[in-house]
Design an enzyme around this catalytic site. Structure first.
Site, PDB file in Angstrom:
ATOM      1  N   ASP A   4      16.813 -42.622  -3.753  1.00  0.00           N
ATOM      2  CA  ASP A   4      16.933 -41.691  -4.881  1.00  0.00           C
ATOM      3  C   ASP A   4      18.107 -40.721  -4.771  1.00  0.00           C
ATOM      4  O   ASP A   4      18.475 -40.096  -5.774  1.00  0.00           O
ATOM      5  CB  ASP A   4      15.650 -40.870  -5.023  1.00  0.00           C
ATOM      6  N   GLU A  47       7.429 -34.370  -0.042  1.00  0.00           N
ATOM      7  CA  GLU A  47       7.683 -35.135  -1.272  1.00  0.00           C
ATOM      8  C   GLU A  47       8.169 -36.531  -0.879  1.00  0.00           C
ATOM      9  O   GLU A  47       9.193 -37.007  -1.360  1.00  0.00           O
ATOM     10  CB  GLU A  47       8.710 -34.419  -2.151  1.00  0.00           C
ATOM     11  N   GLU A  65       0.827  -1.208   0.000  1.00  0.00           N
ATOM     12  CA  GLU A  65       0.000   0.000   0.000  1.00  0.00           C
ATOM     13  C   GLU A  65       0.861   1.258   0.000  1.00  0.00           C
ATOM     14  O   GLU A  65       0.582   2.229  -0.719  1.00  0.00           O
ATOM     15  CB  GLU A  65      -0.912   0.030   1.236  1.00  0.00           C
ATOM     16  N   SER A 109      15.236 -41.449  11.854  1.00  0.00           N
ATOM     17  CA  SER A 109      15.257 -41.808  13.275  1.00  0.00           C
ATOM     18  C   SER A 109      16.574 -42.437  13.712  1.00  0.00           C
ATOM     19  O   SER A 109      17.025 -42.236  14.837  1.00  0.00           O
ATOM     20  CB  SER A 109      14.082 -42.741  13.605  1.00  0.00           C
TER      21      SER A 109
END
Length: 367
Positions: A202, A297, A54, A225
């Protein structure tokens, strides 16, 4: 007048979106100033800017702001934070009318800005395209009211719901176009989360490669963990590209912890339930670090746990026009599953879009 207000508000939304990746933990805000049918000022918020949208619009307009209408997608602030109160600036500028899309859910504002403007003699109209404004800043709305990140679970799968063939070699299921859109989602998120299984399978970098500027690097979070993250993984080798947090069990191997810390990892021990760090603990910790939005993901197990614990707000699924079939493929959601349809979570489809050869489906969880 309503149709004209909608037209200008759409311009406001487009300006606000220019702040994507640049505003967190603040909302995306755009502002347009109109006088006698002429656009005399505009602005959008960026966190590093000491002026809100603003104020930027009013500065651009100068004396032309007097008697003008200010369009903004969020209620102007009335308190002093990193910047001064916008309401005071608006009143001093001589703006005659303010059209806002939604009230600011921030407890420090929450209607007080509109009240201050009205008391100062400004005509206030709010609620113009309110649902669109809520969607635009959905992460901010949740975070500012709960101090918990807005959670998006993103996955890519074949038409029969498989995220992997079950073979060792990693192959892309979705298209280049879908992967590019995935990086746009990373741009909009403050943090990304995966389980250690995804890292071991991956070896991803988990970075934002959208090519667009962002205010702070994407925080990378791993549920690990037992601290199994390899020291030669891409994450360990790219710690300079953004902070990495490993959530692990209280009974972790301290020597292993030191090894990971030496290559740039931050280790956060937590109590575990059935050997896993509760996702609620992760969210609470991230919220304390001003993480406004989290992108999951994960693989099938993390995906199911996130849904089962009801932490996911929105699901985005990229479906490729391929069918794997068989029984060896890995589905989008693993775990124990839900035993009856009554137990299964209910979602509301909100958007479908063709991305290259793929189909993107967006859905919200009913809570």
């Amino acid at each position: 007048m309503p149709n004209l207000d909608n037209a200008y508000m759409k311009q406001v939304f487009q300006l606000a979106l220019k702040g994507k990746g640049l505003t967190s933990p603040n909302p995306m805000v755009g502002a347009v100033l109109v006088r006698d049918g002429e656009l005399v000022g505009e602005g959008f918020h960026q966190y590093h800017e000491q002026k809100h949208a603003e104020v930027l619009a009013l500065d651009q307009a100068g004396e032309k702001a007097r008697g003008a209408t200010l369009y903004v997608n969020l209620e102007p602030c009335c308190h002093r934070g990193r910047t001064g109160p916008c309401c005071r600036y608006i009143l001093d500028s001589g703006v005659a009318r303010v059209v806002a899309a939604m009230r600011d859910p921030n407890p420090l504002v929450k209607g007080k800005g509109f009240e201050q403007l009205t008391m100062g003699g400004v005509e206030v109209v709010w609620g113009t395209m309110e649902s669109e404004a809520q969607r635009l800043n959905e992460a901010y709305v949740k975070y500012i009211t709960s101090h918990i990140p807005f959670v998006i679970a993103k996955t890519g799968a074949t038409l029969d719901g498989k995220i992997s063939s079950g073979l060792e070699s990693q192959q892309w299921i979705t298209s280049v176009e879908s992967r590019h859109r995935g990086h746009q989602l990373r741009l909009e998120a403050d943090a990304i989360l995966v389980g250690i299984g995804t890292i071991l399978k991956d070896d991803p970098r988990l970075t934002d490669r959208s090519g667009q500027p962002r205010r702070r690097p994407l925080l990378r979070v791993v549920l690990d963990s037992q601290l199994r993250l390899p020291l030669d993984s891409q994450l360990a080798r790219t710690h300079h590209e953004g902070a990495i947090i490993l959530f692990c069990a209280d009974g972790r191997d301290r020597s292993r912890q030191r090894q990971l810390e030496n290559v740039g990892m931050e280790i956060i021990p937590a109590f575990t339930v059935r050997g896993r760090v509760p996702l609620e603990v992760v969210l609470e910790t991230l919220g304390q670090r001003q993480v406004m939005s989290l992108l999951i993901e994960g693989g099938a197990e993390v995906n199911f746990e996130a849904v089962q614990t009801q932490i996911v707000d929105k699901l985005i699924c990229f479906l490729a026009p391929k069918i794997l079939g068989g029984t060896k493929g890995v589905g989008m959601f693993g775990g124990t599953g839900f035993f009856t349809l009554d137990q299964a979570p209910s979602l509301l489809f909100s958007k479908t879009e063709k991305i290259g050869p793929d189909l993107m489906i967006e859905a919200y969880f009913h809570k």
